[in-house]
Design a protein around this motif. Structure first.
Motif, PDB file in Angstrom:
ATOM      1  N   LEU A   1      -5.370  32.400  37.594  1.00  0.00           N
ATOM      2  CA  LEU A   1      -4.811  32.447  36.255  1.00  0.00           C
ATOM      3  C   LEU A   1      -5.918  32.853  35.296  1.00  0.00           C
ATOM      4  O   LEU A   1      -7.075  32.524  35.493  1.00  0.00           O
ATOM      5  CB  LEU A   1      -4.267  31.076  35.872  1.00  0.00           C
TER       6      LEU A   1
ATOM      7  N   THR B   1     -17.579  15.919  31.645  1.00  0.00           N
ATOM      8  CA  THR B   1     -16.807  14.690  31.649  1.00  0.00           C
ATOM      9  C   THR B   1     -16.668  14.312  33.105  1.00  0.00           C
ATOM     10  O   THR B   1     -16.859  15.122  33.996  1.00  0.00           O
ATOM     11  CB  THR B   1     -15.429  14.916  31.027  1.00  0.00           C
TER      12      THR B   1
ATOM     13  N   VAL C   1      -1.185  27.315  30.465  1.00  0.00           N
ATOM     14  CA  VAL C   1      -1.936  28.565  30.417  1.00  0.00           C
ATOM     15  C   VAL C   1      -0.995  29.676  30.829  1.00  0.00           C
ATOM     16  O   VAL C   1       0.074  29.415  31.377  1.00  0.00           O
ATOM     17  CB  VAL C   1      -3.159  28.536  31.358  1.00  0.00           C
ATOM     18  N   TYR C   2      -1.405  30.860  30.575  1.00  0.00           N
ATOM     19  CA  TYR C   2      -0.582  32.019  30.905  1.00  0.00           C
ATOM     20  C   TYR C   2      -0.389  32.072  32.403  1.00  0.00           C
ATOM     21  O   TYR C   2      -1.335  32.268  33.152  1.00  0.00           O
ATOM     22  CB  TYR C   2      -1.270  33.287  30.405  1.00  0.00           C
ATOM     23  N   GLY C   3       0.844  31.909  32.856  1.00  0.00           N
ATOM     24  CA  GLY C   3       1.139  31.983  34.281  1.00  0.00           C
ATOM     25  C   GLY C   3       1.412  30.635  34.921  1.00  0.00           C
ATOM     26  O   GLY C   3       1.916  30.567  36.020  1.00  0.00           O
ATOM     27  N   GLY C   4       1.105  29.560  34.225  1.00  0.00           N
ATOM     28  CA  GLY C   4       1.327  28.241  34.807  1.00  0.00           C
ATOM     29  C   GLY C   4       0.728  27.147  33.956  1.00  0.00           C
ATOM     30  O   GLY C   4       0.888  27.143  32.739  1.00  0.00           O
ATOM     31  N   ALA C   5       0.045  26.234  34.598  1.00  0.00           N
ATOM     32  CA  ALA C   5      -0.581  25.142  33.851  1.00  0.00           C
ATOM     33  C   ALA C   5      -1.740  24.599  34.652  1.00  0.00           C
ATOM     34  O   ALA C   5      -1.805  24.756  35.871  1.00  0.00           O
ATOM     35  CB  ALA C   5       0.431  24.033  33.567  1.00  0.00           C
ATOM     36  N   ILE C   6      -2.672  23.966  33.968  1.00  0.00           N
ATOM     37  CA  ILE C   6      -3.821  23.370  34.639  1.00  0.00           C
ATOM     38  C   ILE C   6      -4.012  21.953  34.142  1.00  0.00           C
ATOM     39  O   ILE C   6      -3.431  21.546  33.145  1.00  0.00           O
ATOM     40  CB  ILE C   6      -5.113  24.173  34.363  1.00  0.00           C
TER      41      ILE C   6
ATOM     42  N   ASN D   1      -6.782  31.925  32.407  1.00  0.00           N
ATOM     43  CA  ASN D   1      -7.580  30.861  31.812  1.00  0.00           C
ATOM     44  C   ASN D   1      -8.506  30.207  32.817  1.00  0.00           C
ATOM     45  O   ASN D   1      -9.567  29.720  32.454  1.00  0.00           O
ATOM     46  CB  ASN D   1      -6.671  29.799  31.219  1.00  0.00           C
TER      47      ASN D   1
ATOM     48  N   ARG E   1      -8.275  19.328  30.381  1.00  0.00           N
ATOM     49  CA  ARG E   1      -9.712  19.044  30.346  1.00  0.00           C
ATOM     50  C   ARG E   1     -10.069  18.874  28.876  1.00  0.00           C
ATOM     51  O   ARG E   1      -9.881  19.746  28.071  1.00  0.00           O
ATOM     52  CB  ARG E   1     -10.522  20.164  30.968  1.00  0.00           C
ATOM     53  N   HIS E   2     -10.539  17.704  28.592  1.00  0.00           N
ATOM     54  CA  HIS E   2     -10.828  17.354  27.205  1.00  0.00           C
ATOM     55  C   HIS E   2     -12.303  17.074  27.051  1.00  0.00           C
ATOM     56  O   HIS E   2     -12.798  16.106  27.559  1.00  0.00           O
ATOM     57  CB  HIS E   2     -10.031  16.139  26.778  1.00  0.00           C
ATOM     58  N   ALA E   3     -12.981  17.949  26.381  1.00  0.00           N
ATOM     59  CA  ALA E   3     -14.404  17.728  26.080  1.00  0.00           C
ATOM     60  C   ALA E   3     -14.910  18.805  25.148  1.00  0.00           C
ATOM     61  O   ALA E   3     -15.875  19.474  25.461  1.00  0.00           O
ATOM     62  CB  ALA E   3     -15.226  17.713  27.363  1.00  0.00           C
TER      63      ALA E   3
ATOM     64  N   THR F   1     -19.205  18.210  21.788  1.00  0.00           N
ATOM     65  CA  THR F   1     -20.401  17.640  22.384  1.00  0.00           C
ATOM     66  C   THR F   1     -21.539  17.713  21.384  1.00  0.00           C
ATOM     67  O   THR F   1     -21.448  18.368  20.368  1.00  0.00           O
ATOM     68  CB  THR F   1     -20.809  18.406  23.647  1.00  0.00           C
TER      69      THR F   1
ATOM     70  N   ARG G   1      -4.037  22.711  39.369  1.00  0.00           N
ATOM     71  CA  ARG G   1      -3.406  23.892  38.776  1.00  0.00           C
ATOM     72  C   ARG G   1      -2.065  24.159  39.434  1.00  0.00           C
ATOM     73  O   ARG G   1      -1.873  23.878  40.611  1.00  0.00           O
ATOM     74  CB  ARG G   1      -4.289  25.115  38.948  1.00  0.00           C
ATOM     75  N   VAL G   2      -1.135  24.706  38.695  1.00  0.00           N
ATOM     76  CA  VAL G   2       0.148  25.115  39.248  1.00  0.00           C
ATOM     77  C   VAL G   2       0.523  26.467  38.655  1.00  0.00           C
ATOM     78  O   VAL G   2       0.124  26.800  37.544  1.00  0.00           O
ATOM     79  CB  VAL G   2       1.264  24.096  38.936  1.00  0.00           C
ATOM     80  N   VAL G   3       1.256  27.217  39.441  1.00  0.00           N
ATOM     81  CA  VAL G   3       1.715  28.522  38.988  1.00  0.00           C
ATOM     82  C   VAL G   3       3.234  28.450  38.819  1.00  0.00           C
ATOM     83  O   VAL G   3       3.947  28.038  39.736  1.00  0.00           O
ATOM     84  CB  VAL G   3       1.348  29.617  40.001  1.00  0.00           C
TER      85      VAL G   3
END
Lengths: 264, 264
Positions: B7, B137, A57-62, B9, A65-67, A70, A24-26
């Motif tokens: 964050l 995953t 995402v709001y405030g940064g990025a993460i 999210n 995650r892809h899933a 199912t 994650r980053v802000v």
DNA sequence: CCATATCATGCGCGATATTGCATGTTTTTT
DNA sequence: AAAAAACATGCAATATCGCGCATGATATGG
């Protein structure tokens, strides 16, 4: 990693790396850390997101995650139609038979509706099927192991196939991603198709239970031709494909208005 | 997990994860835990419910289940003690390891709490464990087949043992019906014991997670002596048996009052 | 060497998202 | 039935976002 003037690509690489390692980053933090404005950071993040290296995402990025898709998701919407198919298909079993049940939401319904007073032996490569039968007495259950694919909810791979090559079930319920005259039974992955093909070739009766939406569709990998299907259980018996299958010798099984099974 | 600035999210993800692993969450608890108002938590829960990731109940939310129940009733399904054991035991895994997980309610909790970012390979003979991991995953899953015993919820028999004889896991979590100095690890059936014995003999680390009530008990069929246990995860670290096991070289792992793990 | 194109960056501004609080309603408990 | 807890909704404050535009630096071409 200080307030040195970093070339823009270097900064991009650095952010990419941070996302990869820290998850994650802000935006605001990165801005002061690289000595640039938040706007620049946001632009960078937009690029990385476009490349698929992160998820904004709001405030940064993460980290992406892809899933989303199912089996569980599909299971929760086990439509009434599928339950009816399950009940119909389950009634095709006869005393003392050895039954193979494939993975899939419809097949799970078949398992749930299996009669428990016929001394059946069930073989499956789907843990969910074994689970569904675990409160039944009077049903012998054999689980086929192998590499478990979470997306399909079933076991695949060499181990599994090796095991199935020594199995000759009286009746097999297999799932299919598409059923059409040209492509026959087909699946979305080669491995899946190979497994189902093995079973289809060894069983005395091959039952396919599908909702009408799959009739006429074809997926990339063929399992076998339509002539291998001995019983088709469906909620859309008027589909043209059904008549054609009937001419090839398959029994078409569906439910009449009054709730009883009809076959042609 | 304290008053970190999360964050929004990430908070959503965290709640999603808690619901997945613990089965239930309480709005008020989440609020103080994440340092936000209950309103925000409720909003989150509403979103998750809309996505189908949880089902809202009065006071919080639970894992999606078709039968509506109250939160209170749901609390008793998997005791909190077992969930704690699960979380503790799961944290013993290390990057890249091949992990064996046995059947049983406590072991199921271990599976639910397994970290998903360590590239673990999970081998299990319990369909419920495979199922529990199916929305993760980053976890390779191998299912060991064989005759499925509905009462135990696991695969047993010659097929299974044959397979396990070729497996050498880095770490194995096995369940036990009793643990005492004289009888060691023991089980209620010979077949079950044989299977566990195979695994115990081949793993580099043998982890046993049990609630205090099983300490000092013995079942008819011995699995192995206590000396094979390398880690004992329990909620009753003051039990005399724990000290004796520690002297035999086992690590005793439990949770301190403040919520952190302690080992002796 | 100068003119121009290109690019990364920063800033302003309106739009959007998130959050907590106040309010009234529903549900549970006593 | 009354009290308490949990809930939904509307609203305002704040933070973040996206976009357009100006600036300056660098590159390109004459």
């Amino acid at each position: 990693m200080s307030a040195e003037t970093l070339l823009s690509n270097e900064r991009l690489d650095a952010i990419r790396e941070r996302i990869r390692t820290e998850g994650r980053v802000v935006a605001a933090v990165l801005a002061v850390e690289f000595g640039v404005s938040e706007d620049t950071v946001r632009r960078d993040l937009r690029m990385l997101a476009a490349e698929g290296h992160c998820e904004r995402v709001y405030g940064g990025a993460i980290r992406p995650r892809h899933a989303p898709t199912t089996l569980r998701r599909r299971m929760s919407e086990a439509s009434e139609a599928k339950q009816r198919l399950g009940r119909l298909a389950a009634s095709l079993t006869e005393s003392g038979q050895t039954v193979f049940i494939d993975a899939g939401s419809t097949n799970l319904e078949i398992a749930r509706h299996l009669p428990r007073d016929r001394g059946l032996t069930v073989v499956t490569n789907a843990p969910s099927v074994a689970e569904a039968l675990s409160d039944q007495t009077g049903v012998e259950i054999a689980m086929v192991g192998g590499r478990f694919d979470p997306r399909l909810g079933s076991c695949l791979g060499g181990q599994t196939i090796e095991w199935l090559e020594r199995l000759f079930p009286d009746i097999a319920f297999i799932g299919t991603c598409g059923l059409s005259l040209e492509a026959g039974l087909s699946a979305f992955s080669a491995e899946e198709a190979a497994l189902k093909r093995i079973v289809a070739a060894r069983t005395r009766r091959l039952v396919v239970a599908v909702t009408g939406e799959k009739l006429g569709l074809s997926a990339p990998f063929q399992i076998s031709g339509t002539e291998t299907v001995s019983h088709l259980v469906t909620d859309d018996p008027d589909h043209p494909l059904c008549r054609e299958l009937a001419e090839l010798g398959a029994s078409i099984i569906s439910e009449t208005r009054s709730g009883h099974a009809a076959s042609s």
